[in-house]
Scaffold this active site. Structure first.
Site, PDB file in Angstrom:
ATOM      1  N   LYS A  93      60.174 -10.859 -81.448  1.00 20.39           N
ATOM      2  CA  LYS A  93      58.989  -9.237 -81.137  1.00 20.39           C
ATOM      3  C   LYS A  93      58.491  -9.634 -79.606  1.00 20.39           C
ATOM      4  O   LYS A  93      58.230  -8.334 -79.157  1.00 20.39           O
ATOM      5  CB  LYS A  93      58.272  -8.856 -82.190  1.00 20.39           C
ATOM      6  N   THR A  94      57.741  -9.996 -79.238  1.00 26.48           N
ATOM      7  CA  THR A  94      57.236 -10.733 -78.188  1.00 26.48           C
ATOM      8  C   THR A  94      57.947 -10.693 -76.930  1.00 26.48           C
ATOM      9  O   THR A  94      58.065  -9.873 -75.898  1.00 26.48           O
ATOM     10  CB  THR A  94      56.245 -12.139 -78.072  1.00 26.48           C
ATOM     11  N   ASP A 153      51.850  -3.434 -80.276  1.00 24.16           N
ATOM     12  CA  ASP A 153      52.822  -4.710 -80.716  1.00 24.16           C
ATOM     13  C   ASP A 153      52.238  -5.100 -82.927  1.00 24.16           C
ATOM     14  O   ASP A 153      50.513  -4.545 -83.001  1.00 24.16           O
ATOM     15  CB  ASP A 153      52.043  -6.013 -80.371  1.00 24.16           C
ATOM     16  N   GLU A 154      52.126  -5.297 -83.655  1.00 24.17           N
ATOM     17  CA  GLU A 154      52.149  -5.580 -84.836  1.00 24.17           C
ATOM     18  C   GLU A 154      52.204  -4.186 -85.303  1.00 24.17           C
ATOM     19  O   GLU A 154      50.739  -3.599 -85.838  1.00 24.17           O
ATOM     20  CB  GLU A 154      50.282  -6.073 -85.278  1.00 24.17           C
ATOM     21  N   GLN A 176      55.775  -7.477 -93.424  1.00 26.48           N
ATOM     22  CA  GLN A 176      54.362  -8.281 -93.197  1.00 26.48           C
ATOM     23  C   GLN A 176      53.290  -7.681 -92.482  1.00 26.48           C
ATOM     24  O   GLN A 176      52.333  -8.374 -92.234  1.00 26.48           O
ATOM     25  CB  GLN A 176      54.566  -8.988 -91.888  1.00 26.48           C
ATOM     26  N   ARG A 194      56.097 -19.090 -91.781  1.00 30.06           N
ATOM     27  CA  ARG A 194      55.445 -19.699 -90.884  1.00 30.06           C
ATOM     28  C   ARG A 194      56.343 -20.891 -90.796  1.00 30.06           C
ATOM     29  O   ARG A 194      56.195 -22.209 -89.511  1.00 30.06           O
ATOM     30  CB  ARG A 194      54.171 -20.008 -91.660  1.00 30.06           C
TER      31      ARG A 194
END
Length: 687
Positions: free
Chosen positions: A34-35, A218-219, A252, A622
């Site tokens: 995503k980044t 973002d997020e 998430q 993770r």
């Protein structure tokens, strides 16, 4: 507009980068890049679509994420310095930027203060007239949720369900009034006040819409009501096409407890009917077995958008589930298994993480790691800026910036001691209350001589004159020949207060040396920031600019390199991180999922389990190469040993029988561990 696709992206990533026909939601699964999409899109906007860097804003939730994003943008641009013109920041930093320029529109003076958590706690403690820390925290949490939900004190009082809520609402009203009197804001206000401004002032809203013409968030799943409203106000207007990209993952969403709402994803579709939804499902982090377990768990939640992660990293090691007799054995075995696994893989300690639901689980693992001589670091430990010595220095800076900041006044005037005692402050406080002014202003108010003797008033006025002298110099930005930059003002302030001598008078030499080194690190860092950063590419800043910047920081940037150590972290703090090897511990009913209110309504109970399931999903994803999941049959709680059962989420992982280790783990003793290590030494080294 160029149609040439950015290189190195998969098809959905490329579509997300190039889409500019209106609002866009990128559903980015864990580890799906995503980044990369956000940074490539910003480069695309500037170099292919003609956007000026100053008209682009990218918002995220941590200073670290913002710094990393800016660095990656810089590496993508043909003119790297253009990255400094882009607004890449947290929501709160953007709020400060807006309030600095629009302070009067929300009833603040230009030099408002930002209250830290300790100041806010003390204020609530005074207003609630209690020393019950748990009650104070509950009041703070409730008020924060009200602010983030855009509920004002009158509305909170009107909606109160019982006397406790009504009393909290009355404290909320006094709290807001007191902050206003201090000319101060708390962290929630940094977003709430710009929202109120944009709602009430079309001119201010239009000004900022013209300035920020493309917005990237973002997020997005972590936004609360207030943050979403700020985004909406920045991108919508009469005759204006909403131009933004929101990047997030409903799987998430794990911050409901602090006001974030996954409903914002649903609301986005309602408020923007032309919303383009693009899914990123290819995972670049984990092996297939890990992703299969993650998909199986999260598949039990109701879905706003269907998606399933997949990977080209191969099948990978089996996910192992191990049941332990008790928490002592769990900690011991995890430490020993981690040590053996690292030896076998020729890995680094920093390749490993131990993740748990709550901080209370960490202590027994710390003991086991120390016993095995395994280095470790804790996530979510004390911030550099939370240290008492740093807060002492910052209190002076805050007071220079805003004389109405009473909490900063009290801390600065008494540290180091200068003959101003509690009795003097109480008398001054009563006088200030009578005249509705700040403590600083009361020192010079006519008639104060009637309540304070000369021996009390003299050190107060000497202190305030010193602050006034600093204030006169602090707003200037250093230029060639001006002789007055942030570094010089800071040096003069430190020399005058003689803080080093105070530390050595108050602590033993070893403690004083450590504290003074922290102060030197802090002031050196401030000077670098004031002079344009380490490379001198940032704009120079006055000491007043630096003061407001410090209020937003949670760590000293670039202070230490990451050590080679195992990372111990709560699941919440691990979000956004990744590790080759993960031990997910304490996966039991009552811990993960966390024990909730047994009397809660069915819909609230169901929502809680769904969020806990998302937390499990975050923990699983993770891991890059291996995942161990552990649970205990018995666990020590207080002085009692209680029976435990494996979490429902383990069954939901749907592991193959051949992949899961039997739930009763074989105890590894020092003897068989030594035999295993000898066997490993006899293996040929990998080529």
């Amino acid at each position: 507009m160029s149609t040439s696709p950015p290189s190195g992206l998969n098809a959905p990533q490329r579509e997300a980068v190039r889409y500019l026909d209106g609002p866009c939601l990128v559903l980015a699964g864990a580890g799906s890049g995503k980044t990369r999409v956000i940074t490539q899109k910003i480069a695309h906007l500037i170099e292919q679509c003609g956007y000026e860097p100053k008209h682009i804003a990218a918002l995220t939730f941590t200073n670290k994420a913002a710094a990393e994003m800016r660095e990656r943008i810089s590496s993508l641009l043909q003119q790297p310095k253009q990255a400094n013109q882009i607004t890449v920041s947290t929501f709160h930093s953007l709020g400060v930027t807006i309030l600095r320029q629009e302070a009067r529109g929300v009833g603040l003076k230009d030099r408002f203060s930002i209250m830290d958590s300790d100041d806010c706690f003390s204020l609530v403690q005074d207003l609630a007239v209690t020393t019950d820390k748990q009650l104070i925290r509950r009041i703070q949490t409730t008020m924060s949720l009200w602010k983030n939900g855009l509920v004002d004190p009158d509305a909170a009082l009107a909606a109160a369900q019982d006397e406790e809520e009504a009393q909290t609402a009355r404290i909320y009203r006094s709290y807001v009034a007191t902050l206003s009197a201090y000319q101060a804001v708390d962290f929630d206000d940094l977003i709430r006040l710009p929202v109120e401004l944009f709602r009430s002032s079309e001119a201010a809203r239009d000004k900022w819409q013209r300035r920020l013409r493309y917005l990237l968030v973002d997020e997005y799943q972590d936004t609360n009501t207030c943050q979403y409203e700020l985004v909406k106000l920045l991108v919508t207007g009469v005759g204006k096409k909403p131009m933004f990209t929101a990047v997030g993952d409903d799987d998430q969403a794990i911050y409901a407890w602090r006001g974030a709402t996954v409903e914002n994803l649903k609301t986005l579709q309602t408020d923007f009917p032309d919303l383009k939804v693009i899914k990123l499902e290819q995972n670049y982090r984990s092996t297939t077995r890990i992703l299969q377990a993650a998909n199986a768990v999260i598949g039990n939640n109701p879905k706003l958008f269907d998606k399933a992660l997949w990977s080209e990293h191969g099948l990978g090691d089996p996910v192992k589930v191990l049941g332990m007799q008790d928490d002592e054995q769990e900690a011991d075995q995890v430490a020993i298994m981690l040590s053996a696994h690292r030896f076998e893989r020729r890995a680094k300690f920093s390749d490993y993480a131990i993740l748990y639901r709550g901080n209370h689980q960490a202590r027994v693992f710390e003991k086991a790691l120390r016993r095995e001589r395994i280095p470790y670091v804790m996530s979510g430990g004390q911030s550099f800026f939370d240290r008492a010595e740093i807060k002492d220095i910052v209190s002076y800076l805050r007071l220079v910036a805003n004389g109405d900041d009473d909490p900063a006044f009290i801390r600065a005037v008494t540290t180091p001691k200068r003959g101003v005692g509690q009795g003097t402050l109480e008398a001054l406080g009563a006088y200030a209350g009578k005249w509705q002014c700040s403590l600083f202003a009361a020192v010079f108010k006519g008639g104060v001589e009637s309540i304070l003797a000369d021996r009390q008033l003299t050190p107060l006025r000497e202190f305030c004159n010193f602050i006034n002298q600093l204030e006169a110099r602090a707003s200037r930005v250093g230029r060639a020949g001006s002789g007055d930059n942030a570094a010089q003002v800071l040096d003069d302030m430190m020399k005058e207060i003689n803080y080093e001598a105070y530390l050595y008078d108050s602590f033993d030499d070893r403690q004083a040396q450590g504290k003074w080194q922290n102060v030197l690190d802090f002031t050196t860092w401030l000077k670098e920031k004031g002079n344009g950063g380490k490379d001198g590419t940032d704009p120079e800043k006055s000491l007043l600019d630096l003061t407001q910047m410090v209020a937003l920081m949670t760590m000293l940037e670039g202070r230490d390199e990451e050590p080679d150590a195992v990372r111990m972290s709560t699941l919440h703090a691990s979000k956004g991180l990744e590790f080759p090897h993960v031990f997910l511990v304490g996966v039991e009913e009552g811990i993960l999922p966390h024990r909730g209110d047994p009397d809660a309504p069915a819909d609230i109970a169901a929502a809680r389990i769904q969020e806990e399931r998302r937390l499990m999903y975050v923990g699983i994803t993770r891991a890059q190469r291996s995942l161990h999941v552990t649970w205990c049959k018995k666990r020590q709680r207080a002085r009692e040993s209680v029976q435990c059962e494996v979490s429902r989420f383990v069954k939901e992982m749907q592991l193959d029988v051949g992949d899961a280790v039997p739930t009763e783990a074989e105890t590894i003793t020092p003897q068989n561990r030594l035999a295993n290590l000898k066997a490993l030494l006899q293996k040929p080294k990998p080529v």
